[in-house]
Design an enzyme around this catalytic site. Structure first.
Site, PDB file in Angstrom:
ATOM      1  N   ASP A 170       9.532   2.843  -0.835  1.00  0.00           N
ATOM      2  CA  ASP A 170       8.434   3.432   0.073  1.00  0.00           C
ATOM      3  C   ASP A 170       8.785   3.073   1.348  1.00  0.00           C
ATOM      4  OD1 ASP A 170       6.431   4.108   1.640  1.00  0.00           O
ATOM      5  OD2 ASP A 170       4.685   3.484   0.376  1.00  0.00           O
ATOM      6  N   TYR A 198       0.854  -1.138  -0.029  1.00  0.00           N
ATOM      7  CA  TYR A 198       0.076   0.149  -0.099  1.00  0.00           C
ATOM      8  C   TYR A 198       0.874   1.143   0.036  1.00  0.00           C
ATOM      9  CZ  TYR A 198      -3.324   3.544   1.600  1.00  0.00           C
ATOM     10  OH  TYR A 198      -4.250   4.626   1.864  1.00  0.00           O
ATOM     11  N   LYS A 203       5.309   9.462   8.335  1.00  0.00           N
ATOM     12  CA  LYS A 203       5.352   9.117   9.903  1.00  0.00           C
ATOM     13  C   LYS A 203       6.511   9.654  10.793  1.00  0.00           C
ATOM     14  CE  LYS A 203       2.760   5.225   8.206  1.00  0.00           C
ATOM     15  NZ  LYS A 203       1.302   5.110   8.375  1.00  0.00           N
TER      16      LYS A 203
HETATM   17  N1  HOZ Z   1      -0.690   3.151   6.061  1.00  0.00           N
HETATM   18  C1  HOZ Z   1      -1.393   3.150   7.622  1.00  0.00           C
HETATM   19  C2  HOZ Z   1      -1.175   1.611   7.779  1.00  0.00           C
HETATM   20  N2  HOZ Z   1      -1.510   0.863   7.028  1.00  0.00           N
HETATM   21  C3  HOZ Z   1      -2.676   3.512   7.752  1.00  0.00           C
HETATM   22  C4  HOZ Z   1      -2.839   4.949   7.794  1.00  0.00           C
HETATM   23  C5  HOZ Z   1      -4.414   5.155   7.405  1.00  0.00           C
HETATM   24  O1  HOZ Z   1      -4.668   4.555   6.230  1.00  0.00           O
HETATM   25  O2  HOZ Z   1      -4.945   5.806   8.200  1.00  0.00           O
END
Ligand code: HOZ
Length: 429
Positions: free
Chosen positions: A239, A144, A267
């Site tokens: 990423d 993702y 982050k």
């Molecule tokens: N990418 C984050 C963990 N998979 C989550 C952030 C979100 O989508 O709120």
């Protein structure tokens, strides 16, 4: 566990916010029940609006590596906001954090600050396309990279949790340029590059996947990616939104010794405030406007409060021995969870790199890709999640996510978590 206030707030929220949450992964849809509305946090602990305390293993999905409300980070952000929360003009802090990141991550020669991980990945893709003059991109099933149209194809995280492989609203014309491959599959990679190599602008991946649960790269996989992208003139994008400054001072690329062309961050670099960044080889980055012609911009980019919180976090992480201490705590947790599975007769597997980990309910064999994760017993994960929650342990509410441990978690917290896991697994028998 008392949750009347959360139930009431969810009801109100659902009337005015889609699903009652501002990001789908918060909704507990993968595990059922009511998401907890949080009130405050300190160190490794969270308190919800009903006054319950939890040991936190989400850490805001990664940023809180020092623990919540770390006093020096709070102080840095406070001082910054007193001087103004935004200028829309350059500041010294941006220069300092850019210098720090380029020094700590050698592949990053130049960097551009943005406001989120999604912005970082979508901008890096644009730059790769502009630089190569090609349209095609490659991503891996279950990775993702935020919610840009062309990256929401066979994605992990909430997209996997809610089983939405292709989101409505993404034009087929955009998605057609995205090629997907199974993670850790070198023959599939070679076949795609043999057929389409000259059309591929970028290959993007989470070098350690956190968004389908924790999946490490097989030995040699990242090197194979480096070699094949180099051969075809394709930009290799790591990423590192989750892994950056977490698994190693120089991220996954530092841990495995692989040099990508571009990297994306988020982050941790904002210390819990909204910030992202992308950067890499100067030869590529100097094409970004206003130095070059590839346009990318943002009113709040390099926001002074986020920069101050991020800078303070990165400075703190430079203290000797911190990563080693975190590694020890996480190894203790992993070992405890493995023993808890065995002693209660459950089959499953704990996968971990540094302070990111996932407990999968499967037959115990290593999980290497998205197909392996899909086959896990996600109903059992949901039951385990609620057992743990009832014992004061706050895990990610999905079997397609990684848990994050912070430097504020003590041995006592880790041991309480292991005992809660043993009792939870016992209750599931
Ligand atoms: N990418 C984050 C963990 N998979 C989550 C952030 C979100 O989508 O709120």
């Amino acid at each position: 566990m008392k949750n009347e206030r959360s139930v009431e707030l969810l009801k109100r929220a659902q009337a005015v916010i889609p699903g009652g949450v501002n990001s789908p992964v918060r909704a507990f849809k993968g595990v059922g029940g009511t998401p907890l509305f949080m009130n405050r946090a300190q160190g490794a602990y969270l308190w919800d609006v009903d006054g319950n305390r939890y040991i936190d293993y989400i850490g805001s999905w990664g940023p809180m590596i020092l623990g919540h409300a770390e006093p020096s980070v709070v102080e840095a952000a406070k001082l910054a906001i007193e001087r103004s929360s935004s200028f829309g003009a350059p500041t010294e802090g941006e220069v300092r954090i850019a210098e720090l990141i380029t020094k700590r991550v050698p592949s990053v020669e130049m960097i551009r600050l943005v406001s989120s991980g999604t912005e970082a990945t979508m901008s890096a893709i644009r730059v790769a396309r502009g630089f190569t003059g090609r349209d095609g991109i490659v991503k891996f099933d279950g990775c993702y990279h935020g919610h840009a149209d062309y990256l929401l194809v066979k994605a992990g995280s909430g997209v996997a949790t809610f089983d939405l492989p292709d989101s409505p609203g993404v034009p087929a014309d955009f998605a057609k340029h995205t090629h997907t491959l199974p993670f850790n599959d070198v023959p599939a990679l070679e076949a795609l590059f043999a057929a389409k190599g000259t059309e591929l602008a970028a290959l993007i991946l989470e070098p350690i996947v956190g968004n389908m649960g924790l999946i490490p790269p097989d030995p040699g996989f990242l090197q194979a990616l480096r070699d094949i992208t180099q051969k075809h003139g394709t930009v290799l994008i790591f990423d590192e939104v989750m892994t950056g400054f977490r698994v190693h001072p120089a991220g996954a690329q530092g841990l495995y010794g692989i040099t990508p062309d571009l990297s994306c961050f988020g982050k941790i670099i904002g210390g819990g405030m909204p910030m992202g960044a992308y950067g890499g080889r100067a030869e590529i980055m100097k094409n970004v406007a206003p130095a070059g012609k590839i346009y990318q911009a943002g009113t709040l980019s390099g926001n002074p409060c986020a920069v101050a919180a991020g800078m303070r976090t990165l400075d703190t992480l430079a203290a000797p021995g911190l990563y080693e201490k975190l590694e020890k705590a996480c190894a203790r947790l992993e070992e405890g969870l493995v023993k808890a599975l065995a002693s209660t007769g459950h089959s499953g597997r704990v996968q971990r790199v540094g302070s990111m980990m996932t407990l999968f309910f499967n037959d115990g064999s290593p999980l290497r890709n998205f197909a392996d994760v899909k086959k896990c017993d996600h109903q059992k994960f949901a039951a385990f999640f609620h057992q743990m929650l009832g014992r004061g342990i706050y895990l990610p509410p999905s079997g397609y996510e990684a848990a994050f441990v912070s430097m504020a978690h003590t041995h006592e917290d880790i041991d309480r978590t292991i005992e809660a896991a043993r009792a939870s697994l016992e209750a599931l028998k």
